[in-house]
Design a protein around this motif. Structure first.
Motif, PDB file in Angstrom:
ATOM      1  N   LEU A  48       1.034  -1.297   0.160  1.00  0.00           N
ATOM      2  CA  LEU A  48      -0.085   0.016   0.033  1.00  0.00           C
ATOM      3  C   LEU A  48       0.872   1.307   0.091  1.00  0.00           C
ATOM      4  O   LEU A  48       0.788   1.936   0.889  1.00  0.00           O
ATOM      5  CB  LEU A  48      -1.118   0.112   1.256  1.00  0.00           C
ATOM      6  CG  LEU A  48      -2.122  -1.172   1.340  1.00  0.00           C
ATOM      7  CD1 LEU A  48      -2.600  -1.380   2.737  1.00  0.00           C
ATOM      8  CD2 LEU A  48      -2.989  -0.872   0.423  1.00  0.00           C
ATOM      9  N   PRO A  49       1.704   1.586  -1.128  1.00  0.00           N
ATOM     10  CA  PRO A  49       2.538   2.525  -0.893  1.00  0.00           C
ATOM     11  C   PRO A  49       1.930   4.011  -0.916  1.00  0.00           C
ATOM     12  O   PRO A  49       2.642   4.954  -0.142  1.00  0.00           O
ATOM     13  CB  PRO A  49       3.480   2.354  -2.486  1.00  0.00           C
ATOM     14  CG  PRO A  49       2.332   1.579  -3.429  1.00  0.00           C
ATOM     15  CD  PRO A  49       1.492   0.887  -2.392  1.00  0.00           C
ATOM     16  N   TYR A  50       0.781   4.189  -1.442  1.00  0.00           N
ATOM     17  CA  TYR A  50       0.295   5.579  -1.310  1.00  0.00           C
ATOM     18  C   TYR A  50      -0.179   5.718   0.129  1.00  0.00           C
ATOM     19  O   TYR A  50      -0.037   6.687   0.678  1.00  0.00           O
ATOM     20  CB  TYR A  50      -0.938   5.915  -2.519  1.00  0.00           C
ATOM     21  CG  TYR A  50      -1.537   7.049  -2.411  1.00  0.00           C
ATOM     22  CD1 TYR A  50      -0.902   7.878  -3.157  1.00  0.00           C
ATOM     23  CD2 TYR A  50      -2.697   7.499  -1.773  1.00  0.00           C
ATOM     24  CE1 TYR A  50      -1.404   9.264  -3.032  1.00  0.00           C
ATOM     25  CE2 TYR A  50      -3.235   8.856  -1.592  1.00  0.00           C
ATOM     26  CZ  TYR A  50      -2.358   9.675  -2.364  1.00  0.00           C
ATOM     27  OH  TYR A  50      -2.697  11.107  -2.349  1.00  0.00           O
ATOM     28  N   THR A  51      -0.940   4.971   0.479  1.00  0.00           N
ATOM     29  CA  THR A  51      -1.575   4.702   2.040  1.00  0.00           C
ATOM     30  C   THR A  51      -0.531   5.187   3.034  1.00  0.00           C
ATOM     31  O   THR A  51      -0.318   5.905   4.036  1.00  0.00           O
ATOM     32  CB  THR A  51      -2.310   3.640   2.462  1.00  0.00           C
ATOM     33  OG1 THR A  51      -3.324   3.489   1.691  1.00  0.00           O
ATOM     34  CG2 THR A  51      -2.808   3.532   3.839  1.00  0.00           C
ATOM     35  N   ASN A  52       0.942   4.085   2.872  1.00  0.00           N
ATOM     36  CA  ASN A  52       1.920   4.461   3.666  1.00  0.00           C
ATOM     37  C   ASN A  52       2.458   5.926   3.577  1.00  0.00           C
ATOM     38  O   ASN A  52       2.844   6.324   4.593  1.00  0.00           O
ATOM     39  CB  ASN A  52       3.061   3.419   3.118  1.00  0.00           C
ATOM     40  CG  ASN A  52       3.979   3.167   4.191  1.00  0.00           C
ATOM     41  OD1 ASN A  52       3.958   3.480   5.379  1.00  0.00           O
ATOM     42  ND2 ASN A  52       5.182   2.425   3.678  1.00  0.00           N
ATOM     43  N   ALA A  53       2.511   6.411   2.262  1.00  0.00           N
ATOM     44  CA  ALA A  53       3.026   7.901   2.083  1.00  0.00           C
ATOM     45  C   ALA A  53       2.128   8.657   2.883  1.00  0.00           C
ATOM     46  O   ALA A  53       2.669   9.702   3.347  1.00  0.00           O
ATOM     47  CB  ALA A  53       3.092   8.030   0.629  1.00  0.00           C
ATOM     48  N   VAL A  54       0.748   8.395   2.709  1.00  0.00           N
ATOM     49  CA  VAL A  54       0.005   9.450   3.534  1.00  0.00           C
ATOM     50  C   VAL A  54       0.216   9.465   4.938  1.00  0.00           C
ATOM     51  O   VAL A  54       0.310  10.515   5.635  1.00  0.00           O
ATOM     52  CB  VAL A  54      -1.496   9.159   3.234  1.00  0.00           C
ATOM     53  CG1 VAL A  54      -2.533   9.887   4.128  1.00  0.00           C
ATOM     54  CG2 VAL A  54      -1.663   9.409   1.771  1.00  0.00           C
ATOM     55  N   ILE A  55       0.384   8.144   5.571  1.00  0.00           N
ATOM     56  CA  ILE A  55       0.859   8.199   7.084  1.00  0.00           C
ATOM     57  C   ILE A  55       2.047   8.899   7.281  1.00  0.00           C
ATOM     58  O   ILE A  55       1.961   9.587   8.343  1.00  0.00           O
ATOM     59  CB  ILE A  55       0.706   6.837   7.334  1.00  0.00           C
ATOM     60  CG1 ILE A  55      -0.830   6.028   7.214  1.00  0.00           C
ATOM     61  CG2 ILE A  55       1.297   6.571   8.707  1.00  0.00           C
ATOM     62  CD1 ILE A  55      -0.494   4.579   7.598  1.00  0.00           C
ATOM     63  N   HIS A  56       2.951   8.747   6.611  1.00  0.00           N
ATOM     64  CA  HIS A  56       4.400   9.284   6.733  1.00  0.00           C
ATOM     65  C   HIS A  56       4.149  10.827   6.646  1.00  0.00           C
ATOM     66  O   HIS A  56       4.903  11.743   7.337  1.00  0.00           O
ATOM     67  CB  HIS A  56       5.332   8.908   5.716  1.00  0.00           C
ATOM     68  CG  HIS A  56       5.969   7.572   6.348  1.00  0.00           C
ATOM     69  ND1 HIS A  56       5.201   6.416   6.104  1.00  0.00           N
ATOM     70  CD2 HIS A  56       7.154   7.288   6.756  1.00  0.00           C
ATOM     71  CE1 HIS A  56       6.218   5.402   6.706  1.00  0.00           C
ATOM     72  NE2 HIS A  56       7.248   5.736   7.010  1.00  0.00           N
ATOM     73  N   GLU A  57       3.394  11.361   5.461  1.00  0.00           N
ATOM     74  CA  GLU A  57       3.243  12.912   5.269  1.00  0.00           C
ATOM     75  C   GLU A  57       2.488  13.501   6.275  1.00  0.00           C
ATOM     76  O   GLU A  57       2.697  14.635   7.014  1.00  0.00           O
ATOM     77  CB  GLU A  57       2.523  13.069   4.127  1.00  0.00           C
ATOM     78  CG  GLU A  57       2.049  14.514   3.754  1.00  0.00           C
ATOM     79  CD  GLU A  57       3.575  15.321   3.246  1.00  0.00           C
ATOM     80  OE1 GLU A  57       3.408  16.371   2.878  1.00  0.00           O
ATOM     81  OE2 GLU A  57       4.597  14.693   3.530  1.00  0.00           O
ATOM     82  N   ILE A  58       1.541  12.683   7.098  1.00  0.00           N
ATOM     83  CA  ILE A  58       0.833  12.847   8.257  1.00  0.00           C
ATOM     84  C   ILE A  58       1.833  13.306   9.599  1.00  0.00           C
ATOM     85  O   ILE A  58       1.686  14.300  10.158  1.00  0.00           O
ATOM     86  CB  ILE A  58      -0.209  12.088   8.668  1.00  0.00           C
ATOM     87  CG1 ILE A  58      -1.403  11.934   7.804  1.00  0.00           C
ATOM     88  CG2 ILE A  58      -0.807  12.428  10.277  1.00  0.00           C
ATOM     89  CD1 ILE A  58      -2.296  10.689   8.027  1.00  0.00           C
ATOM     90  N   LEU A  59       2.926  12.421   9.444  1.00  0.00           N
ATOM     91  CA  LEU A  59       3.621  12.731  10.622  1.00  0.00           C
ATOM     92  C   LEU A  59       4.685  13.755  10.215  1.00  0.00           C
ATOM     93  O   LEU A  59       5.350  14.415  11.217  1.00  0.00           O
ATOM     94  CB  LEU A  59       4.565  11.288  10.976  1.00  0.00           C
ATOM     95  CG  LEU A  59       3.761  10.132  11.545  1.00  0.00           C
ATOM     96  CD1 LEU A  59       4.421   8.847  11.311  1.00  0.00           C
ATOM     97  CD2 LEU A  59       3.386  10.525  12.912  1.00  0.00           C
ATOM     98  N   ARG A  60       5.088  14.020   9.006  1.00  0.00           N
ATOM     99  CA  ARG A  60       6.055  14.882   8.558  1.00  0.00           C
ATOM    100  C   ARG A  60       5.446  16.514   8.841  1.00  0.00           C
ATOM    101  O   ARG A  60       5.699  17.363   9.628  1.00  0.00           O
ATOM    102  CB  ARG A  60       6.509  14.832   7.213  1.00  0.00           C
ATOM    103  CG  ARG A  60       7.316  15.743   6.901  1.00  0.00           C
ATOM    104  CD  ARG A  60       7.651  16.049   5.422  1.00  0.00           C
ATOM    105  NE  ARG A  60       6.614  16.489   4.659  1.00  0.00           N
ATOM    106  CZ  ARG A  60       6.137  18.180   4.540  1.00  0.00           C
ATOM    107  NH1 ARG A  60       6.984  18.771   5.053  1.00  0.00           N
ATOM    108  NH2 ARG A  60       5.233  18.379   3.880  1.00  0.00           N
TER     109      ARG A  60
END
Length: 389
Positions: free
Chosen positions: A245-257
Motif C-alpha cells: 500500500l505505497p500510497y496509504t503508507n506515504a499518506v501516513i508518513h506525510e501526516i507525521l511529517r
C-alpha cells in the motif's frame, strides 16, 4: 527545567541520564520485544482495539462528533495492555480520569505558566494557577500506578510475566544483589508513567491530525480508499501490508511529517564540551533539537510547506523513504516507542479508511489546520461525520 523535574523526577527513561538511563532504556526495549512488539501477539491487540474503535464510529450513524475520546480510548488501551496488563471500557471513570490527567499535564507543560515556573520556581510554587493542577494530576497517575504495582505483587506469576510491571518486578528481584543496579520501585513508577504518557498522547494526536487532513484533502482521501479497495477484500490489516500500500503508507508518513507534533523534541543535555559549526556548547548545556527545521527543509522535500504524499513517492508511485524524515527524533535517545507507534498508526488509520468516508458536518465549509501549542502541536477541536462505506 524545574517544572519537568517536579512532574517527572530524573528517573525512568525520558528524564534520566547516564547509567540509570542506559539500564532503564535497555529494559524498556527488551520488555517491549518480549511482550510482542513486531510480532502477531501485539498486532492482534491493536487489531482488536481498531475493531472496537470502528464500532464506536459506526454507532455515530454518520452524525457529527468529536473523534478525540474514541481515538484516545483505542490508543490508551494498547499501551495499558502493555504496561498494566488490561484494557478499559470507554465508560470507565478511571479511564476518563487517566486521559484527563495526561491532557492536563501536556497542556500545562506547554503553557506560559510552565515557562514562568521554570524562570521563578521559588515563587511559582506558592502561587495558585493552572500549573498547580498539573501536580495534582501527576499525583493521580502515580497513585493509580502504585495500586497496580501492589495488585501485581499479589497476583503475578513470576514464571509467566504478562506486562511491563510483571517484568520489572522480576528484574528488581533478579538484580537486587548488584551494586550498580538502578532497578527499584521508584524507577518502576517513572518507567510506567513515561510509557503510559508518551504511548497514548502522541499517537492519538497523530490520528486526530490524520482524520482532519482527510476532510481537508478529500482527493487524497479518495486515493487512499481506492488503493485499499483494490488490495483488500475484508481481511485484517497487518503492519507488513504497508509494503503493498505505497500510497496509504506515504499518506501516513506525510501526516507525521507535516503534522510534526513534537516540533522541538525532548530536551537533551551535552555530556561534554562540544563544538558544532561555529558554536561552542559547554557540558550540561540544555539543547532542543529543532525537528521542524528538518521536516520542512526545502532541500529534502518536494513541497515542504504543503501536505503532499508525493514527498514519499517516486515517479512510478513506489514508496520512497526520505533521510530527513525524523519525527521520532534521532540518535541513541530516539523515541523508545517508535515501532509501536508506527504499527498503531498504520492499523488504526487503515482500518478507519477502509470502513468510513469522512466529511465535514453540514454547513461547515472550512477546515482549520492550524495547530494549538501545548507540549505537542495539536489540532483545534473539531467535529466530523464518519459515513460507513
Amino acid at each position: 527545567m524545574p517544572l519537568h523535574e517536579l512532574l517527572a523526577l530524573p528517573k525512568g527513561i525520558v528524564m534520566a541520564n547516564g547509567h540509570m538511563w542506559k539500564q532503564q532504556r535497555r529494559f524498556g526495549l527488551m520488555t517491549l520485544r518480549n511482550l510482542g512488539l513486531g510480532k502477531s501477539v501485539l498486532a492482534s491487540q491493536i487489531q482488536e482495539e481498531a475493531r472496537c474503535m470502528a464500532d464506536l464510529f459506526t454507532a455515530k450513524k454518520g452524525e457529527p462528533f468529536d473523534p478525540s475520546l474514541i481515538l484516545d480510548h483505542a490508543v490508551t488501551n494498547v499501551i495499558s495492555a502493555v504496561v498494566y496488563g488490561h484494557r478499559f471500557s470507554i465508560d470507565d471513570v478511571t479511564f476518563k480520569e487517566l486521559i484527563n490527567c495526561n491532557h492536563c499535564i501536556v497542556e500545562n507543560i506547554g503553557s506560559t505558566w510552565a515557562r514562568m515556573y521554570d524562570a521563578f520556581p521559588w515563587l511559582m510554587k506558592h502561587i495558585p494557577g493552572p500549573h498547580q493542577a498539573a501536580f495534582r494530576h501527576m499525583n493521580y497517575l502515580n497513585q493509580y500506578t502504585k495500586k497496580e504495582i501492589e495488585i501485581h505483587k499479589q497476583t503475578r506469576l513470576s514464571e509467566e510475566p504478562q506486562d511491563v510491571i510483571d517484568y520489572y518486578l522480576a528484574q528488581i528481584e533478579k538484580s537486587k544483589n548488584e551494586v550498580d543496579s538502578t532497578f527499584n520501585e521508584e524507577n518502576l513508577m517513572s518507567v510506567i508513567t513515561d510509557l503510559f504518557g508518551a504511548g497514548s498522547e502522541t499517537t492519538s494526536t497523530s490520528l486526530l491530525w490524520a482524520l482532519l487532513y482527510m476532510v481537508a484533502y478529500p482527493d487524497i482521501q479518495h486515493k487512499v480508499h481506492k488503493e485499499l479497495d483494490i488490495v483488500f477484500d475484508g481481511s485484517k490489516l497487518y503492519y507488513e501490508d504497508r509494503k503493498h500500500l505505497p500510497y496509504t503508507n506515504a499518506v501516513i508518513h506525510e501526516i507525521l511529517r507535516y503534522g510534526n507534533i513534537a516540533a522541538v523534541g525532548i530536551p537533551r543535555t551535552c555530556i561534554k564540551d562540544f563544538k558544532v559549526r561555529n558554536y561552542s556548547l559547554q557540558k550540561d548545556t540544555m539543547v532542543l533539537d529543532n525537528l521542524d527545521s528538518v521536516l520542512y527543509d526545502p532541500q529534502y522535500w518536494k513541497t515542504p510547506n504543503q501536505f503532499n504524499p508525493q514527498n514519499f513517492l517516486d515517479s512510478d508511485g513506489n514508496f520512497l523513504m526520505n533521510e530527513a524524515f525524523m519525527p521520532f527524533s534521532a540518535g541513541s535517545r530516539v523515541c523508545l516507542g517508535e515501532q509501536l507507534a508506527r504499527t498503531e498508526l498504520f492499523i488504526f488509520f487503515g482500518t478507519l479508511m477502509r470502513s468510513f468516508s469522512f466529511h465535514l458536518p453540514e454547513g461547515v465549509t472550512e477546515v482549520n489546520t492550524k495547530y494549538v501549542y501545548k507540549m505537542t502541536l495539536q489540532p483545534h477541536p473539531y467535529k466530523i461525520c464518519a459515513v460507513p462505506r
